[in-house]
Design a protein around this motif. Structure first.
Motif, mmCIF file in Angstrom:
data_model
loop_
_atom_site.group_PDB
_atom_site.id
_atom_site.type_symbol
_atom_site.label_atom_id
_atom_site.label_comp_id
_atom_site.label_asym_id
_atom_site.label_seq_id
_atom_site.Cartn_x
_atom_site.Cartn_y
_atom_site.Cartn_z
ATOM 1 N N LYS A 187 39.393 -3.887 16.979
ATOM 2 C CA LYS A 187 40.212 -3.707 17.549
ATOM 3 C C LYS A 187 39.705 -4.857 18.941
ATOM 4 O O LYS A 187 38.628 -4.504 19.935
ATOM 5 N N ALA A 188 40.652 -5.602 19.584
ATOM 6 C CA ALA A 188 39.938 -6.750 20.114
ATOM 7 C C ALA A 188 41.850 -6.917 20.990
ATOM 8 O O ALA A 188 43.001 -6.833 20.603
ATOM 9 N N VAL A 189 41.361 -7.320 22.140
ATOM 10 C CA VAL A 189 42.880 -7.559 22.874
ATOM 11 C C VAL A 189 42.386 -9.042 24.144
ATOM 12 O O VAL A 189 41.076 -8.559 25.015
ATOM 13 N N VAL A 190 43.782 -9.357 24.584
ATOM 14 C CA VAL A 190 43.146 -10.102 25.536
ATOM 15 C C VAL A 190 43.972 -9.092 26.634
ATOM 16 O O VAL A 190 45.575 -9.345 26.200
ATOM 17 N N LEU A 191 43.608 -8.601 27.725
ATOM 18 C CA LEU A 191 44.330 -9.001 28.887
ATOM 19 C C LEU A 191 44.839 -9.169 29.913
ATOM 20 O O LEU A 191 44.505 -10.720 29.950
ATOM 21 N N GLY A 192 46.187 -10.496 29.379
ATOM 22 C CA GLY A 192 46.265 -11.590 30.116
ATOM 23 C C GLY A 192 47.731 -11.403 30.426
ATOM 24 O O GLY A 192 48.193 -10.495 30.546
ATOM 25 N N PRO A 193 48.640 -12.323 30.832
ATOM 26 C CA PRO A 193 49.960 -12.740 31.074
ATOM 27 C C PRO A 193 51.399 -12.625 30.034
ATOM 28 O O PRO A 193 52.160 -11.421 30.971
ATOM 29 N N GLU A 194 50.683 -12.665 28.999
ATOM 30 C CA GLU A 194 51.073 -12.229 27.573
ATOM 31 C C GLU A 194 51.114 -10.156 27.230
ATOM 32 O O GLU A 194 51.602 -9.794 25.988
ATOM 33 N N THR A 195 49.954 -10.060 27.563
ATOM 34 C CA THR A 195 49.557 -8.749 27.361
ATOM 35 C C THR A 195 50.944 -7.797 27.061
ATOM 36 O O THR A 195 52.032 -7.467 28.654
ATOM 37 N N SER A 196 51.541 -7.256 26.140
ATOM 38 C CA SER A 196 52.343 -6.094 26.478
ATOM 39 C C SER A 196 52.136 -4.663 27.331
ATOM 40 O O SER A 196 50.491 -4.109 27.413
ATOM 41 N N GLU A 197 52.878 -3.917 27.316
ATOM 42 C CA GLU A 197 51.972 -3.022 28.334
ATOM 43 C C GLU A 197 51.744 -1.653 27.235
ATOM 44 O O GLU A 197 50.705 -1.024 27.573
ATOM 45 N N THR A 198 52.031 -1.892 26.015
ATOM 46 C CA THR A 198 51.414 -1.159 25.268
ATOM 47 C C THR A 198 50.074 -0.746 24.751
ATOM 48 O O THR A 198 48.869 -0.131 25.400
ATOM 49 N N GLU A 199 49.836 -2.212 25.093
ATOM 50 C CA GLU A 199 48.459 -3.052 24.776
ATOM 51 C C GLU A 199 47.897 -2.522 26.126
ATOM 52 O O GLU A 199 46.458 -2.206 26.069
ATOM 53 N N ASN A 200 47.881 -3.114 27.094
ATOM 54 C CA ASN A 200 47.590 -2.527 28.044
ATOM 55 C C ASN A 200 46.906 -1.245 28.361
ATOM 56 O O ASN A 200 46.176 -0.962 29.147
ATOM 57 N N LYS A 201 47.705 -0.353 28.172
ATOM 58 C CA LYS A 201 47.874 1.469 28.210
ATOM 59 C C LYS A 201 46.876 1.288 27.532
ATOM 60 O O LYS A 201 45.987 2.237 27.554
ATOM 61 N N GLU A 202 46.654 1.383 26.319
ATOM 62 C CA GLU A 202 45.948 0.804 25.182
ATOM 63 C C GLU A 202 44.567 0.917 25.457
ATOM 64 O O GLU A 202 43.861 1.280 25.631
ATOM 65 N N ALA A 203 44.357 0.001 26.251
ATOM 66 C CA ALA A 203 43.418 -1.038 26.306
ATOM 67 C C ALA A 203 42.709 0.191 27.528
ATOM 68 O O ALA A 203 41.555 -0.171 27.499
ATOM 69 N N SER A 204 43.778 0.404 28.532
ATOM 70 C CA SER A 204 42.491 0.684 29.748
ATOM 71 C C SER A 204 42.363 2.414 29.202
ATOM 72 O O SER A 204 41.125 2.927 29.858
ATOM 73 N N LYS A 224 35.838 1.712 33.045
ATOM 74 C CA LYS A 224 34.814 1.442 33.802
ATOM 75 C C LYS A 224 33.328 2.380 33.008
ATOM 76 O O LYS A 224 32.570 1.747 32.959
ATOM 77 N N SER A 225 33.988 3.433 32.741
ATOM 78 C CA SER A 225 33.189 4.495 33.010
ATOM 79 C C SER A 225 32.149 4.475 31.475
ATOM 80 O O SER A 225 31.977 4.545 30.944
ATOM 81 N N LYS A 226 33.249 3.265 30.128
ATOM 82 C CA LYS A 226 33.261 3.641 28.653
ATOM 83 C C LYS A 226 32.467 1.858 28.294
ATOM 84 O O LYS A 226 32.197 1.490 27.284
ATOM 85 N N ILE A 227 32.333 0.999 29.763
ATOM 86 C CA ILE A 227 32.130 -0.203 29.148
ATOM 87 C C ILE A 227 30.725 -0.571 28.396
ATOM 88 O O ILE A 227 30.184 -0.217 29.571
ATOM 89 N N GLN A 228 30.460 -0.776 28.330
ATOM 90 C CA GLN A 228 28.931 -0.077 27.766
ATOM 91 C C GLN A 228 27.901 -2.227 27.952
ATOM 92 O O GLN A 228 26.929 -1.956 28.255
ATOM 93 N N ALA A 229 29.029 -3.269 28.144
ATOM 94 C CA ALA A 229 28.168 -4.287 28.426
ATOM 95 C C ALA A 229 29.699 -6.103 28.995
ATOM 96 O O ALA A 229 30.625 -5.082 28.892
ATOM 97 N N VAL A 230 29.129 -6.406 28.891
ATOM 98 C CA VAL A 230 29.545 -7.186 29.817
ATOM 99 C C VAL A 230 29.358 -8.480 30.091
ATOM 100 O O VAL A 230 28.320 -9.088 29.963
ATOM 101 N N PHE A 231 30.521 -9.279 29.429
ATOM 102 C CA PHE A 231 29.448 -10.325 28.875
ATOM 103 C C PHE A 231 30.588 -11.440 29.328
ATOM 104 O O PHE A 231 32.467 -11.843 29.260
#
Length: 161
Positions: free
Chosen positions: A95-112, A138-145
């Motif tokens: 389950k991976a997503v790109v948050l960027g200019p082409e992100t759909s509203e659904t993907e953005n909501k699901e990502a958040s 913020k509270s769910k992120i376990q690692a930042v690369f």
């Protein structure tokens, strides 16, 4: 929990049989709670060290092979390469997503809401258009690369202007 066993679970999830020694050391370091800087040439397998992270971290914490609720943030300056990586990961069932200019509203909501294990974003999206979605995680992120870290100085100039 054994880190090497957790790594093997992650490798299996991604369809790999082995991990290189330098990759293993990086994964062991961040699982151990240490900050890591990996400097390696193109093609040396840096991406595997963060692709494997949600699986390794979850198995290491919970000991369950099928539970993957960890979210890892990957900051990457090149949108086309993020898209390629996400496409490959999705083919493997990640389950991976790109948050960027082409992100759909659904993907953005699901990502958040933390529905993706690997969230790729550019520095521009991180500090701009998708900031609120990432802050919600913020509270769910376990690692930042940060991939292509040599661009950090350029990012700072961009954001300080």
């Amino acid at each position: 929990m054994n880190v090497r066993e957790a790594i093997n679970v992650g490798l299996t999830k991604l369809g790999f049989k082995e991990i290189r020694e330098n990759q293993r050391k990086v994964v062991e370091a961040y699982v151990g709670g240490r900050d890591v800087l990996m400097v390696a040439p193109t093609g040396s397998g840096k991406s595997l060290t963060f692709h494997i992270a949600p699986f390794v971290l979850d198995f290491y914490k919970h000991g369950e092979r099928d539970l993957v609720d960890t979210v890892c943030l990957v900051i990457f300056p090149l949108v086309s390469l993020m898209k390629d990586q996400v496409s490959i990961l999705r083919e493997k069932g990640v389950k991976a997503v790109v948050l960027g200019p082409e992100t759909s509203e659904t993907e953005n909501k699901e990502a958040s809401e933390g529905k993706y294990n690997l969230v790729f974003t550019s520095p521009e999206a991180l500090f701009g258009s998708h900031r609120s979605s990432i802050l919600a995680l913020k509270s769910k992120i376990q690692a930042v690369f940060i991939d292509e870290v040599h661009c950090v100085a350029k990012w700072l100039v961009f954001f300080l202007m």
